[in-house]
Design an enzyme around this catalytic site. Structure first.
Site, PDB file in Angstrom:
ATOM      1  CG  ASP A 120      39.530  44.724  34.878  1.00 30.46           C
ATOM      2  OD1 ASP A 120      40.729  44.418  34.699  1.00 30.46           O
ATOM      3  OD2 ASP A 120      39.174  45.830  35.325  1.00 30.46           O
ATOM      4  CD  GLU A 127      34.029  49.157  38.750  1.00 30.29           C
ATOM      5  OE1 GLU A 127      33.741  48.184  38.026  1.00 30.29           O
ATOM      6  OE2 GLU A 127      35.062  49.829  38.603  1.00 30.29           O
ATOM      7  CE  LYS A 173      39.365  52.292  33.751  1.00 28.82           C
ATOM      8  NZ  LYS A 173      40.197  51.578  34.765  1.00 28.82           N
TER       9      LYS A 173
END
Length: 427
Positions: free
Chosen positions: A242, A205, A337
């Site tokens: 996270d 990411e 998502k």
């Protein structure tokens, strides 16, 4: 009527070099919509099923030709002639055609590609930008970005068990400035990591993957970068985690290899609470494993008044599971998502459910992304207030940030950046 006259699915590659599904939808006016779906690395067990071929002679079994074939045959036959502006009816048609609870027959990747492409075609046909098509004239709120600048867990090859360490520029006056804050901290962090002799390689990411001795050291590196970039931690830029705790939950314990610890839910909550007291942490995602609902209750009761407690693998953008969590007082936020559920209509229903319950909704990318920027338009179109779409590198992440810049420019003076107010679930 904006009738669908042609639909074409194809296999393309995502940001990790794995196959994914892209779809083109053509309307009778000649208008075309195109969309590509993402794919996750750490996935919840109850997510809608992403259909893969399983043919080990192609792409290590990760091909999506079956999903593409479903688009080009069965789905095409079912949706040709439908009105593209009737999104809810189209998505219900797809759901009924699939006939399973988890979209395992046609594949959520096939269904979502069609759902998104139809919306894009309908927006184009109506002459509206996608965010305006989704949200009407009330879509004016820009999202606060949660920027993943240090990667661990399934997104990196280092010693960190926690998957993402994020910076959240909640003190910025606009989205444009928030993006600048993040970019400047990102570059400051790169210099600090380099000067310490650690690798500045990035993960899936776009965040750095330093081999640090502990999770607290990763947080301290970020705080140092915030200060080096000239910002005040806690006031201008907060921190989010996270944990992706399902990935290190084994035999009823949270196994932290970096610290050499094996903790039960209460002990792990105590550790997180210590970090919250010590550092400007405002958001914790997947702090407990997806099936450890007792642990989630402990975490929510302990920290839910002062920290955003986000359910991702826990809720998988599924209204049925989410409602159970709301009823039990678990978490105070949901990660959204689109490929966890497989249609836009179901996605929007989940966002609306969050708002009604006083939960926040964080629109999110996946670790395997494409140049598709639909989630940027969803974030603004639904006035979600928060978006999580990676670090300040990799063009698959920048595609979303740059689209948000365009949207803010398009909105002009009516654009609103909520900052700390985006965390309306905190007291």
């Amino acid at each position: 009527m904006s009738a669908i006259v042609d639909i074409v699915g194809r296999e393309i590659l995502d940001s990790r070099g794995n196959p994914t599904v892209e779809c083109d939808v053509l309307l009778e006016s000649g208008t075309m919509g195109r969309a590509a779906v993402p794919s996750g690395a750490s996935t919840g067990s109850r997510e809608a099923i992403e259909l893969r071929d399983g043919d080990k002679t192609r792409y290590l079994g990760k091909g999506v030709l079956k999903a593409v074939e479903h688009i080009n045959t069965e789905i095409s036959e079912a949706v040709l002639g439908l009105d593209a502006s009737e999104q809810a009816f189209l998505d219900k048609t797809l759901i009924d055609l699939d006939g399973t609870d988890n979209k395992s027959r046609l594949g959520a990747n096939a269904m979502l590609a069609v759902s998104m492409a139809v919306a894009r075609a309908a927006a184009e046909e109506s002459g509206l930008p996608l965010y305006r098509y989704f949200g009407g004239m009330g879509a004016v709120q820009m999202p606060v970005p949660m920027m993943n600048v240090v990667n661990g867990g399934a997104h990196a090859n280092n010693s960190l068990d926690i998957q993402e360490f994020m910076i959240i520029p909640l003190g910025a006056p606009s989205f444009r400035e928030a993006l600048r804050y993040g970019a400047e901290v990102f570059h400051a962090l790169k210099k600090i990591i380099h000067d310490k002799g650690m690798s500045t390689a990035v993960g899936d990411e776009g965040g750095f993957t330093p081999s640090v001795a502990s999770h607290e050291e990763a947080i301290q590196l970020i705080l140092q970068a915030i200060d080096s970039a000239g910002y005040t931690a806690g006031e201008q830029i907060a921190i989010g985690l996270d944990c992706a705790a399902s990935e290190f939950y084994k035999d009823g314990k949270y196994q932290l290899g970096a610290e050499g610890l094996s903790l039960n839910a209460q002990e792990w909550t105590d550790m997180l609470a210590t970090w919250v007291d010590k550092y400007p942490i405002i958001s914790i995602e997947d702090g407990m494993a997806e099936n450890d609902w007792d642990g989630w209750k402990i975490l929510t009761d302990r920290l839910g008044q002062q920290v955003q407690i986000v359910g991702d693998d826990l809720f998988v953008t599924n209204t049925k599971i989410f409602k159970e969590g709301i009823d039990k007082g678990i978490a105070n936020s949901i990660l959204i998502k689109i490929n966890q559920i497989g249609t836009l209509t179901e996605t929007f229903a989940c966002i609306e459910m969050a708002k009604r319950a006083g939960y926040t909704a964080v629109i999110s990318h996946r670790s395997g992304e494409t140049e598709d920027s639909t989630i940027a338009d969803i974030a603004v179109g639904t006035n979600a207030g928060q978006i999580k779409t990676g670090s300040l590198s990799r063009s698959d992440r920048m595609a979303k940030y740059n689209q948000l810049l365009r949207i803010e420019e398009d909105l002009g003076e009516i654009a609103f950046y909520p900052g700390r107010a985006a965390f309306y679930n905190l007291r």
